[in-house]
Design a protein around this motif. Structure first.
Motif: not given
Length: 103
Positions: A22-24, A38-40, A48-50
């Motif tokens: 996921w890219l968040v 941004y976080y990978l 939701e967990a990401a």
């Protein structure tokens, strides 16, 4: 004699696909407006967990970046590794879209 197998754990708790990440993006207020971090995130069962994983990592880094506050906006994108080993961003699914956008 019959055997009984309990499969409810497999249904209730989806296992993350190792070929998905996921890219968040977390939109945080800065001096010049919204700043995106941004976080990978891997090993997340759903969007939701990401986001929870990204928030945890952002809070760990907060001591190095004092301007950070709570995110004002989120962007969540699923990534998938194809058969050739390339990572691609997927279009948001309807159930992922709940976490996309501004609060």
């Amino acid at each position: 004699m019959s055997a009984h197998f309990d499969t409810t754990a497999d249904i209730a708790a989806p296992h993350p696909d190792p070929a998905e990440k996921w890219l968040v993006g977390l939109g945080i207020s800065g001096q010049d407006g919204l700043v995106w971090h941004y976080y990978l995130i891997d090993r997340a069962a759903d969007a939701e967990a990401a986001v929870g994983g990204a928030l945890g990592r952002a809070r760990l880094e907060a001591h190095r970046l004092p301007h950070r506050g709570e995110p004002l906006a989120y962007e969540v994108r699923r990534m998938h590794q194809d058969l050739f080993g390339q990572w691609v961003l997927l279009r948001p699914r309807p159930d992922d879209a709940v976490l996309v956008g501004c609060e």
